[in-house]
Design a protein around this motif. Structure first.
Motif, PDB file in Angstrom:
ATOM      1  N   ASN A  70      30.461-101.591  -1.303  1.00 40.96           N
ATOM      2  CA  ASN A  70      29.706-101.887  -2.521  1.00 40.96           C
ATOM      3  C   ASN A  70      28.918-100.677  -3.017  1.00 40.96           C
ATOM      4  N   ILE A  71      28.335 -99.917  -2.102  1.00 40.86           N
ATOM      5  CA  ILE A  71      27.574 -98.737  -2.517  1.00 40.86           C
ATOM      6  C   ILE A  71      28.516 -97.665  -3.055  1.00 40.86           C
ATOM      7  N   ALA A  72      29.622 -97.441  -2.374  1.00 42.65           N
ATOM      8  CA  ALA A  72      30.599 -96.466  -2.871  1.00 42.65           C
ATOM      9  C   ALA A  72      31.094 -96.872  -4.251  1.00 42.65           C
ATOM     10  N   TRP A  73      31.423 -98.147  -4.406  1.00 42.60           N
ATOM     11  CA  TRP A  73      31.900 -98.657  -5.701  1.00 42.60           C
ATOM     12  C   TRP A  73      30.847 -98.451  -6.780  1.00 42.60           C
ATOM     13  N   ALA A  74      29.597 -98.724  -6.439  1.00 40.97           N
ATOM     14  CA  ALA A  74      28.521 -98.644  -7.426  1.00 40.97           C
ATOM     15  C   ALA A  74      28.358 -97.226  -7.972  1.00 40.97           C
ATOM     16  N   TYR A  75      28.330 -96.239  -7.092  1.00 43.69           N
ATOM     17  CA  TYR A  75      28.138 -94.862  -7.548  1.00 43.69           C
ATOM     18  C   TYR A  75      29.364 -94.364  -8.320  1.00 43.69           C
ATOM     19  N   ALA A  76      30.535 -94.833  -7.940  1.00 42.05           N
ATOM     20  CA  ALA A  76      31.739 -94.463  -8.690  1.00 42.05           C
ATOM     21  C   ALA A  76      31.740 -95.115 -10.067  1.00 42.05           C
ATOM     22  N   LYS A  77      31.264 -96.341 -10.134  1.00 37.24           N
ATOM     23  CA  LYS A  77      31.248 -97.072 -11.409  1.00 37.24           C
ATOM     24  C   LYS A  77      30.404 -96.355 -12.443  1.00 37.24           C
ATOM     25  N   VAL A  78      29.294 -95.765 -12.007  1.00 36.77           N
ATOM     26  CA  VAL A  78      28.438 -95.032 -12.957  1.00 36.77           C
ATOM     27  C   VAL A  78      28.712 -93.532 -12.918  1.00 36.77           C
ATOM     28  N   GLN A  79      29.815 -93.157 -12.245  1.00 38.36           N
ATOM     29  CA  GLN A  79      30.306 -91.773 -12.234  1.00 38.36           C
ATOM     30  C   GLN A  79      29.277 -90.770 -11.722  1.00 38.36           C
TER      31      GLN A  79
END
Length: 331
Positions: A70-79
């Motif tokens: 979830n943390i990896a996804w979150a930072y990728a989502k906001v680039q």
């Protein structure tokens, strides 16, 4: 608020302000939930995200698979490509890989690919675990994992063909974006799988009319790249594209034209519509789009003088920056 998709800017700003000084009191799940919520609402509060990153690095050894992904996804989502954070998440994920489930695997590999972080030990570990539980993936998991592997230019044939085999059995459950991402991945890696292409085409014919510009152009490009001609599919892509051609970028237009020409298909309504749309944005076309568009119309001998007149001046202005491939395509 994130789960309800409620956009309450003043309340959100207050929550961010209050969260920051209390970060030391956050447990692992609270860190992950906060990062996920911010990303879901596309909120880029850098002081808060930096604080979340620092806490995540400090506590990464205690993260479970869901928290890592979830943390990896979150930072990728906001680039936000936070190198130290992603390194810490990678190490934590490798240590807990035996506990990762299908969604954890696909979200993690998608995140690293979206940030263009090629962490080969992590990718290899995710691949090995994915192969063992491939039947547990859903359509989005198949598509995201394949997309990520292709985005990172990792030609993992065992994983890709396992995804293909498992996807075919569940193709009726795929959404249009899942289909376009999956076939794009195989085309990017030039992995020819006729059975998969036939299955994707059959499903896409039913649902592509609801696809967006990127999905339509990517699907057309992918089938052409794989030299898989399917006339009924291209007719559907043509009709759907003409209906929303005002949404197409220059790359979408040139890729669609290139696909038609590569497949040796002259679909007059589509080519005329592409020409008109390209004329309208001719000053915005980059060298590759200019070259591909010119090549496509020439390859199928589809004469459209207004289009050539529009792109010629733009080509002259930028020709000094063109690559050898672009020059040869335009010639």
């Amino acid at each position: 608020m994130a789960r309800l998709m409620i956009d309450k800017a003043p309340l959100l700003a207050a929550l961010c302000l209050e969260t920051f000084p209390k970060m030391d009191d956050f447990y692992e799940q609270e860190i992950a939930n906060t990062a996920w919520a911010l990303a879901t609402m596309l909120v880029v509060d850098m002081p808060l995200l930096d604080a979340l990153s620092a806490e995540s690095i400090a506590k990464s050894g205690q993260f479970n698979p869901q928290e890592c992904s979830n943390i990896a996804w979150a930072y990728a989502k906001v680039q936000i490509a936070d190198g130290p954070l992603m390194d810490a998440l990678s190490a934590a994920s490798l240590n807990r890989m035996s506990d990762f489930r299908a969604q954890n695997l696909s979200n993690t590999v998608w995140a690293f690919a979206a940030l263009l972080i090629s962490d080969l030990p992590l990718i290899d570990s995710i691949s090995a675990k994915s192969l063992r539980i491939i039947a547990d993936f859903d359509p989005q998991g198949f598509a995201n994992t394949a997309w990520a592997v292709a985005k990172l230019e990792v030609t993992d044939c065992p994983l890709m063909y396992a995804i293909s085999s498992a996807s075919i059995a569940t193709m009726s459950n795929f959404r249009s974006q899942n289909l376009s991402n999956l076939v794009w991945a195989f085309a990017t890696l030039v992995l020819v799988d006729d059975q998969l292409c036939d299955s994707i085409a059959e499903a896409a014919i039913q649902i592509l009319p609801q696809a967006d510009a990127q999905g339509l152009s990517n699907t057309a490009w992918a089938f052409a790249r794989l030299e898989c001609r399917n006339d009924p599919l291209m007719e559907v892509i043509s009709a759907a594209s003409v209906a929303i051609l005002s949404d197409f970028t220059g790359q979408n237009l040139s890729n669609t034209a290139w696909a038609c020409a590569t497949l040796e298909m002259t679909i007059a309504p589509l080519m005329n519509a592409i020409a008109s749309a390209a004329i309208a944005i001719s000053r915005q076309l980059d060298p590759q789009s200019l070259a591909n568009t010119a090549w496509a119309f020439a390859a199928i001998e589809f004469r459209h003088m207004p289009l050539m007149a529009a792109i010629a001046p733009q080509s002259l202005r930028s020709i000094g920056d063109w690559t050898a491939v672009e020059l040869s395509s335009f010639a």
